[in-house]
Design an enzyme around this catalytic site. Structure first.
Site, PDB file in Angstrom:
ATOM      1  N   PHE A 119       0.836  -1.207   0.000  1.00  0.00           N
ATOM      2  CA  PHE A 119       0.000   0.000   0.000  1.00  0.00           C
ATOM      3  C   PHE A 119       0.866   1.251   0.000  1.00  0.00           C
ATOM      4  O   PHE A 119       0.502   2.270  -0.604  1.00  0.00           O
ATOM      5  CB  PHE A 119      -0.933  -0.016   1.224  1.00  0.00           C
ATOM      6  CG  PHE A 119      -1.564   1.304   1.502  1.00  0.00           C
ATOM      7  CD1 PHE A 119      -2.620   1.785   0.709  1.00  0.00           C
ATOM      8  CD2 PHE A 119      -1.105   2.115   2.543  1.00  0.00           C
ATOM      9  CE1 PHE A 119      -3.188   3.028   0.974  1.00  0.00           C
ATOM     10  CE2 PHE A 119      -1.673   3.348   2.796  1.00  0.00           C
ATOM     11  CZ  PHE A 119      -2.723   3.808   2.009  1.00  0.00           C
ATOM     12  N   GLU A 120       2.009   1.211   0.696  1.00  0.00           N
ATOM     13  CA  GLU A 120       2.890   2.375   0.746  1.00  0.00           C
ATOM     14  C   GLU A 120       3.423   2.715  -0.642  1.00  0.00           C
ATOM     15  O   GLU A 120       3.542   3.890  -1.003  1.00  0.00           O
ATOM     16  CB  GLU A 120       4.036   2.092   1.722  1.00  0.00           C
ATOM     17  CG  GLU A 120       3.557   1.818   3.143  1.00  0.00           C
ATOM     18  CD  GLU A 120       4.674   1.378   4.059  1.00  0.00           C
ATOM     19  OE1 GLU A 120       5.849   1.400   3.595  1.00  0.00           O
ATOM     20  OE2 GLU A 120       4.409   1.013   5.223  1.00  0.00           O
TER      21      GLU A 120
END
Length: 614
Positions: free
Chosen positions: A491-492
């Protein structure tokens, strides 16, 4: 000692010329009818091998009660072919050894007699140079009687030199038999180059087709006798094979041009190479002439040599030599003249002053310049990152000033590892991010990093914290591995890609920690980012040291900062980057590396576990 040994062997073998008993030698009688019209060649054979075979055949015919006679020659064929010749006049004088530098020539057991004494009788004895003392009868005595030729005016006299035309029919006549009217077709014995020709028994030798190998030295023998004795009449004929006349004019092969570039004051050699077709009765002619205005004269020849000679043609070269080329020679004409019975050919050549070779120097300089450019281009291509970093080191520019950002880079990594990996204590992504990145980028080069597990206080909203940290960072570093792409930390990367599309100052750096396969569940933007974003590959122990290529590439993508406190360390480590990467097993590990009983074991364990994990 060596000389004394030879003297001893000489006495043991009885090699003294005086006292040599030749009464046991096999005896032959030869008659040489010598012609006074020119120099003839006469040949004597020393066929000890034939003598050995004759004695052996005679011994095999003895009855069993008779004891066989001793073999006259017990040496090998090689020993029997190496013979020594002696001669003795009929007057009873002692034997004279025929040395190798005497007028009589020796070759392969043959003796060539070149200067006969008419109306004389000489004895010639041959025996092997190497023999045992008991081989007293291993010798051949030839009694040669030389008489002038009778009936000199008889017609159709066979010559001692005869010519055969290649590709046609011909015959070889015995010279001594052509004027002997009292001899009616005797049985002949023919030799060619010392070898018996058993298939030819008549005179002349008829040849249906003549080849090059038919030429050579032929010897013909036949027997004459009277009421008292018999003797062998011998004659020698030299046969030469030639081709048909080539009825063409000579062809000048060199020089091939009309002008020749020369240097004034230097010597000059001018060759004239001409090819002549074979002509039996024509002698080739080559001359050099010099023409100056109305005058013409022939130049003396410096050297003449025959380059090639076959039965079809021959190539002859005549050379003239000028000690020094003068200005006057440039206005003269040098003419090569070649002639045979068919016609003549000329080739005129003029001398021209050689221009200075400026063009050669220009071409050489251009080539060297081009090579230098290519070498420089290859150097820049290979060390481009190092050159850029060197320029940044001395450039007073800091792109971080005024951008209102807090961190130089945000580091994203996977903090999850399997139980098998933890058991061996492998170098994980977490260890790389939490230990090696701070030691190299922060402590050595002065960058400020943001590590989620170190710098962010837990308790906030995860998604909001990630977006806020990325917005405060100038770079985003993402350590990719199978656990990262299949875990929640992906997700980062997705959030950073979305923010980079809006913020042009945010740049993303991908680190390929180990090989992986893209999951099908990855968002489209993340898949595209994996293909277009700059990627740096982690290579295990080779990438650990601060001077490795890995950290050089990371610094290349990091923002430019002007920090005098870290300039010396950066320059020192940068210069190490120009040398080939060394085996880091012998180097001291970074402080963030796990320690063990010895440094070699720790680093080898890291390399092994790193490969096992990926």
């Amino acid at each position: 000692m060596l000389c004394l040994g030879w003297v001893f062997l000489w006495f043991v073998a009885g090699e003294k010329t005086t006292g040599f008993n030749h009464s046991a030698c096999a005896t032959k009688k030869l008659l040489w009818t010598y012609s006074a019209r020119g120099a003839e060649n006469f040949v004597l054979f020393c066929d000890l091998q034939e003598l050995q075979e004759q004695k052996f055949s005679h011994a095999s015919q003895l009855s069993p009660t008779q004891s066989p006679a001793h073999k006259p020659c017990s040496g090998s064929q090689k020993d029997l072919s190496d013979v020594q010749w002696y001669m003795q006049p009929r007057s009873g004088s002692p034997l004279e050894e025929i040395s190798r530098n005497s007028p009589h020539m020796q070759s392969e057991g043959m003796l060539h007699i070149l200067a006969p004494q008419t109306n004389s009788i000489w004895s010639y004895i041959c025996r092997p140079r190497i023999r045992s003392p008991q081989d007293m009868a291993c010798c051949i005595k030839t009694v040669l009687e030389v008489k002038p030729q009778r009936n000199v005016s008889c017609g159709n006299t066979a010559q001692d030199e005869q010519v055969l035309l290649l590709g046609s029919t011909g015959s070889i006549h015995c010279p001594s038999l052509s004027c002997q009217s009292d001899v009616q077709s005797p049985e002949m014995t023919w030799y060619k180059d010392g070898r018996l020709l058993p298939e030819h028994k008549k005179n002349p030798i008829e040849m249906a087709d003549i080849y090059v190998f038919n030429q050579g030295l032929y010897v013909c023998d036949y027997t004459q006798s009277d009421n008292v004795s018999s003797w062998t009449v011998r004659a020698v004929v030299k046969v030469r094979t030639i081709g048909k006349d080539i009825n063409v004019k000579p062809e000048i092969l060199d020089p091939i041009t009309d002008t020749l570039d020369v240097e004034l004051g230097k010597p000059l050699t001018l060759p004239c190479r001409v090819q002549f077709g074979f002509q039996r009765l024509s002698k080739p002619v080559i001359k050099w002439y010099v023409k100056e205005s109305t005058q013409e004269w022939e130049m003396s020849v410096f050297e003449e040599k025959r380059i090639q000679s076959t039965f079809k043609n021959e190539v002859i070269e005549r050379t003239i030599f000028l000690r020094e080329v003068t200005q006057r020679d440039l206005s003269r004409k040098f003419v090569c003249f070649a002639q045979n019975s068919i016609g003549n050919t000329t080739r005129t050549i003029r001398l021209r002053k050689k221009e200075e070779v400026v063009f050669v120097y220009i071409l050489l300089g251009t080539a060297l310049m081009l090579v230098g450019v290519l070498v420089a281009a290859a150097f820049l291509y290979w060390y481009w990152i190092e050159v850029v970093l060197l320029c940044r080191t001395y450039k007073n520019k800091d792109e971080t000033l005024g951008d209102k950002k807090e961190f130089d880079a945000f580091v994203s990594y996977s903090n999850w590892s399997s139980p098998e990996t933890d058991a061996v204590g492998s170098l994980s992504e977490e260890h790389l991010a939490l230990n090696l990145f701070p030691e190299v980028l922060e402590d050595t080069y002065g960058y400020r990093l943001c590590l989620l597990d170190r710098d962010v206080t837990p308790g906030g909203v995860y998604a909001d914290d990630i977006v806020s940290i990325i917005k405060k960072s100038r770079r985003g570093i993402f350590i990719l591995s199978p656990s990262y792409l299949n875990g929640p930390r992906v997700f980062e990367l997705q959030a950073a890609v979305n923010l980079a599309l809006v913020d042009q100052t945010l740049k993303l750096i991908l680190i390929k920690f180990c090989s992986f396969q893209e999951p099908e569940s990855l968002p489209y933007l993340v898949k595209k980012a994996l293909r277009v974003l700059p990627t740096v590959t982690w290579k295990g122990l080779k990438s650990v040291h601060a001077s490795s290529r890995f950290w050089t590439q990371i610094r290349y993508h990091m923002p430019v900062k002007n920090s005098n406190r870290f300039m010396f360390n950066g320059l020192r480590i940068f210069l190490k980057g120009f040398s080939p990467e060394k085996d880091l097993v012998t180097q001291k590990p970074l402080e963030g590396m796990p320690k063990s009983g010895n440094d070699h074991g720790a680093q080898n364990l890291l390399l092994y576990s790193d490969q096992k994990r990926c």
